[in-house]
Every structure is written in structure tokens, then in C-alpha cells.
Design a protein around this motif. Structure first.
Motif, PDB file in Angstrom:
ATOM      1  N   ALA A   1       0.843  -1.192   0.000  1.00  0.00           N
ATOM      2  CA  ALA A   1       0.000   0.000   0.000  1.00  0.00           C
ATOM      3  C   ALA A   1       0.875   1.238   0.000  1.00  0.00           C
TER       4      ALA A   1
ATOM      5  N   ILE B   1       0.509   5.918  -0.658  1.00  0.00           N
ATOM      6  CA  ILE B   1      -0.245   7.071  -1.145  1.00  0.00           C
ATOM      7  C   ILE B   1       0.152   7.270  -2.599  1.00  0.00           C
TER       8      ILE B   1
ATOM      9  N   ILE C   1      -5.100   6.340  -1.705  1.00  0.00           N
ATOM     10  CA  ILE C   1      -4.271   5.298  -1.113  1.00  0.00           C
ATOM     11  C   ILE C   1      -4.535   4.038  -1.925  1.00  0.00           C
TER      12      ILE C   1
ATOM     13  N   CYS D   1      -4.602  11.631   4.130  1.00  0.00           N
ATOM     14  CA  CYS D   1      -3.923  10.568   3.380  1.00  0.00           C
ATOM     15  C   CYS D   1      -3.053   9.730   4.307  1.00  0.00           C
TER      16      CYS D   1
ATOM     17  N   LEU E   1      -3.581   5.770   5.161  1.00  0.00           N
ATOM     18  CA  LEU E   1      -2.483   4.839   4.883  1.00  0.00           C
ATOM     19  C   LEU E   1      -2.108   4.073   6.153  1.00  0.00           C
TER      20      LEU E   1
ATOM     21  N   LEU F   1       4.057  -1.233   3.535  1.00  0.00           N
ATOM     22  CA  LEU F   1       4.314  -0.021   2.768  1.00  0.00           C
ATOM     23  C   LEU F   1       5.099  -0.374   1.502  1.00  0.00           C
TER      24      LEU F   1
END
Ligand code: GDP
Ligand code: ZN
Length: 459
Positions: free
Chosen positions: A7, A9, A21, A97, A101, A111
Motif C-alpha cells: 500500500a 499514497i 491510497i 492521506c 495509509l 508499505l
């Protein structure tokens, strides 16, 4: 590596209309469902592909509402990465955001690294390597023509060309193998195979000849305005900026004596540098300005020597032109609006073998012609492509093609000299591998790491 769900942004940080996201991976939908509570209707897991749902994003640990969001579900393989993808569209503030996230990461996503989404698209066969790189060129495009060339590459223009060349080489390799394995039945490769190699060589040369233009499109050209004080250099820069609304950025570090702007001229991204003075000056400060001006001219791909038509060509103009003789140069006669007649003869003499043009920074007259002249000069001597033909935008591709060409030429030379077929075959395999690096089949991990590390986070 492809087993976890990543994941990030996906939109630029800062305030904007929306922030996205993005999640990708086998658990993208389940993880997003832990964060997303729909306002009405079924859960996210039961949502059809390519449908948008309205709901709230919650912190999965505390249940706290983070933002109101839209959730877009794209099931594999119909997504950017060819994996399950969920996009959570939240309000475009940096905090919203970041909090969404954070919620997604708490719910089990990892991430993403820079470029990891595109890397997955590549590893999953959605894009080949040249196409993945085109994404970078699209993001960084600084001109219409550069953008068009990058989109062509994303659509597979370059990949298709490379594949055609590879197919010729594969065909010849197959003939050589067959003749080595069954010398009685098959016989030596002959005229037809040699023709195919010649064809491959010509195609490689043609593709390589597009690099000069591609390099300009992807990296831009440096143009420096020089000339005596008050001839209208700064006015010209401003006039260009007014014509060209697609100014991409101001470059920080602007000094008193040189100003840089990036804009499009003749369809190319150009860095236009306005220099202060050229004249020998008494005080030290101006000396510095002169040194900078000369350095800027020396670093330029093209120099615009501006002269004042209301004054005419002066001795000093001639001296400046002399000192720039080894540079591509265009003489720009400015203030044409303020004279009755242009003394073409003196401009022509000043320009020598270089082009000249009469313009007015005040009225805009002649600026378009100047743009065309810049384009012609930059492209002069370059092979002209047909519309939609691919062009090389990345040095990596150029280097690989050069290697392939070298191998093909070695193979052809060896062939003529009658060296053993298995040695010809080694060269052809080398060419084949070099071509495969462009599209990725033979690209090593380090190459992939280098390419994808150029991407921004979330792409
Ligand atoms: P620089 O020192 O070469 O940067 O020159 P500037 O851009 O500062 O211009 C010097 C003077 O010439 C200013 O007064 C401008 O208004 C004037 N000027 C510049 N371009 C034109 C033009 O195309 N026509 C006319 N009539 N005047 C101009
Ligand atoms: Zn100026």
C-alpha cells in the motif's frame, strides 16, 4: 515477494482535491475491508470489480473514524498490477492521506517501495520492461512531443520493433542450429538467412538513429540568450513565457545575472537561460556576471545571439558571434516592430552559415518562426521518422541496441569470412540477449532494481 499486499499514497503529497491510497496484492480487498465501512449495501468483499463505494475509513485498532472515502475495487487481472487492487479516495490533505495509509498498514498491508506497483505490473506480465519505463517518461514528460513518444512506448511501439528484430535473429539462429544438427538434410544457411540479418542490422541502425531526438525529448535542450545590454534578451524570455503557457517549473538558484526557465520551443522542452552582460566591465561584480554568461553559453546546446535592429549590427555583436563560432547559433534580430526595414545583409553576414530571424519581443512577431528554426537546427541531419514510429527515450535502450548491432555486425562479418557456424551463432545469441534486456526477458535483477528505484513512491 508477490505474496504480500502493498500500500502507498498514490497522489502527490500536499493539499489537493483528492488523495488516493492504493493497495495491491492477494489480500488487498480483505485488508481494505477491515478499514472501510460502507454507508449502505454489501461489504467491500462482496463488491463487484470496478465499482465505487462510499463509506468511512476507520482505524482498525481503535475504530476511530479517519475520513469519509470512496473505495474502488479492481479485481485481478483487470488492474494496473494485474493483482487485486483497491483504491481508497480520501480528502486530499496530507493528514487524511497519512491517516488512511496508517489504517491500511495496521490492517495488514506493507508499505510499498518506490515503483513497486509498476514492478508488480511488470513481474505479472501486464507490461514489459520498456513499457514500465515508459510510465516514468510519461510522469516526467516536459513537452507534448515527449509525452506522445512515451505513450507510444507504453502502447508497445518500441517493444514491437524490438520483437521484430529479435524474431529475425531467432529465425537465423534456428537455421544455424538445424544445419549443425542435421548437416546432411538441411545444408548451410544461405542467402535468405543473410538477408534476414541484413534486415535486422538496418532496423537496429534506424532505431538507433532516433536517439538524438529521443534524448532531446526526454532530457530537453539548453538554450542560452546572449547579446549586448538592452537588445531585448529579457523581453524575449518573457515573450516566450507568455506564448507558452505550459511552463513546467522555475529552477531555483536564479541569480542576479542568469535566469533560467523551462518551456517548450518548437515542441521541445527547453531550458532557456537569460544571461546578463557580455561586455568587459570595470567592477568585479559585473565581471562575475560576464563569467557566468560565458559559462552558460558554453554549456548550451544552442545559443540565441540577440541583436537590436534599431541599432543595427555593431562591432561588439560581431565579436560576440566570433567568440561563439563553434556553437550552434541563431541570430535573432529583435525589435522588428520599431524599424521600417530589416537590413538582411548585415544579419546574414553576422550569422555566417547559421540561420537568422527577425522578431519582436514586444508584438510577438517572428517568435513562431524562431521556434521552427530552433527545431530545424536541433533536428538537422537526424533521420526523419514516420508518424507514430517509435523512438528511443532512454539511454539504457540505446546502449542495449548498440550492443545488439555490434553482435549482428560481427556475425555478418564472420559469415562472409567463413568462420564456423557455431561462432556466428554465439554472436547472434549475444544480440538476442541484448535485445531481451530492453523488454526484460534477459534483464538481471540489478537492472530492475535500478529502473524501479527511479520511480516515485506509490507508482
Ligand atoms: P536586455 O538587456 O537585453 O535583457 O534587454 P531588455 O529585455 O531589458 O530590453 C531593453 C529595452 O528594449 C527595454 O526598454 C524594452 O522595452 C525594449 N524592447 C525589448 N524588446 C523590444 C521589442 O521587440 N520592440 C521594441 N520596440 N522594444 C523592445
Ligand atoms: Zn536583461
Amino acid at each position: 515477494m508477490l505474496e504480500d499486499t502493498i500500500a502507498a499514497i498514490a497522489t502527490p503529497l500536499g493539499e489537493g482535491g483528492i488523495g488516493i491510497i492504493r493497495l495491491s496484492g492477494p489480500e488487498a480487498i480483505q485488508i481494505a475491508a477491515r478499514v472501510f465501512r460502507p454507508k449502505r449495501g454489501p461489504s467491500l468483499e462482496e463488491t463487484c470489480t470496478h465499482r465505487v463505494r462510499l463509506g468511512l475509513a476507520l482505524d482498525p485498532k481503535t475504530g476511530e473514524v479517519v475520513d469519509e472515502v470512496l473505495a474502488l475495487v479492481m479485481r485481478a487481472p483487470r488492474s494496473y498490477t494485474a493483482e487485486d487492487v483497491v483504491e481508497l479516495h480520501c480528502h486530499g490533505g496530507p493528514l487524511a492521506c497519512a491517516r488512511v495509509l496508517e489504517a491500511v498498514l495496521k490492517a495488514g498491508a506493507r508499505l510499498a517501495e518506490p515503483g513497486e506497483f509498476t514492478r508488480r505490473a511488470y513481474l505479472n506480465g501486464r507490461l514489459d520492461l520498456a513499457q514500465a519505463e515508459a510510465v516514468l517518461n510519461i510522469i516526467r514528460a516536459r513537452s507534448r512531443a515527449g509525452l506522445a513518444a512515451a505513450v507510444n512506448q507504453l502502447e508497445g511501439g518500441l517493444s514491437k520493433k524490438v520483437k521484430e528484430i529479435k524474431d529475425e535473429i531467432t529465425g537465423v539462429l534456428a537455421s544455424i542450429e538445424a544445419s549443425l544438427d542435421f548437416p546432411e538434410e538441411v545444408g548451410d544457411p544461405g542467402r535468405e538467412e543473410k538477408e534476414r540479418l541484413n534486415k535486422a542490422r538496418e532496423a537496429l541502425k534506424r532505431l538507433l538513429s532516433t536517439w538524438e531526438e529521443g534524448k532531446i525529448l526526454s532530457q530537453g535542450i539548453k538554450i542560452t540568450l546572449v547579446g549586448r545590454p538592452n537588445v531585448g534578451k529579457s523581453s524575449l524570455l518573457n515573450a516566450f513565457l507568455k506564448e507558452e503557457r505550459a511552463i513546467v517549473s522555475d529552477i531555483p538558484g536564479t541569480t542576479r545575472d542568469t535566469i533560467k526557465e523551462i518551456l517548450q520551443l518548437g515542441g521541445f522542452p527547453c531550458e532557456l537561460v537569460d544571461t546578463a552582460g557580455w561586455r568587459q566591465a570595470a567592477d568585479g561584480l559585473e565581471e562575475l556576471g560576464i563569467a557566468r554568461s560565458r559559462a552558460a553559453a558554453a554549456a548550451a546546446d544552442l545559443v540565441l545571439l540577440v541583436v537590436d535592429l534599431t541599432v543595427g549590427v555593431t562591432q561588439e555583436d560581431t565579436e560576440i558571434a566570433e567568440s561563439l563560432r563553434d556553437k550552434p547559433l541563431i541570430v535573432v534580430g529583435n525589435k522588428v516592430d520599431a524599424v521600417l526595414e530589416v537590413d538582411a545583409g548585415s544579419l546574414e553576414r553576422l550569422a555566417g552559415s547559421c540561420p537568422w530571424v527577425a522578431v519582436s519581443a514586444k508584438t510577438g512577431e517572428g517568435l513562431e518562426e524562431l521556434g521552427r528554426k530552433i527545431r530545424d537546427l536541433i533536428l538537422s541531419g537526424r533521420a526523419l521518422r514516420g508518424p507514430g514510429e517509435p523512438l528511443l527515450l532512454r539511454e539504457r535502450h540505446k546502449v542495449a541496441l548498440e550492443r545488439a548491432l555490434e553482435h549482428v555486425e560481427d556475425a555478418l562479418r564472420g559469415w562472409s569470412e567463413g568462420i564456423p557456424w557455431d561462432l556466428v551463432s554465439v554472436d547472434l545469441q549475444g544480440a538476442w540477449e541484448a535485445l531481451g534486456e530492453i523488454t526484460g526477458e534477459t534483464a538481471r535483477e540489478e537492472i530492475l532494481d535500478r529502473i524501479f528505484s527511479e520511480f516515485c513512491l506509490g507508482k
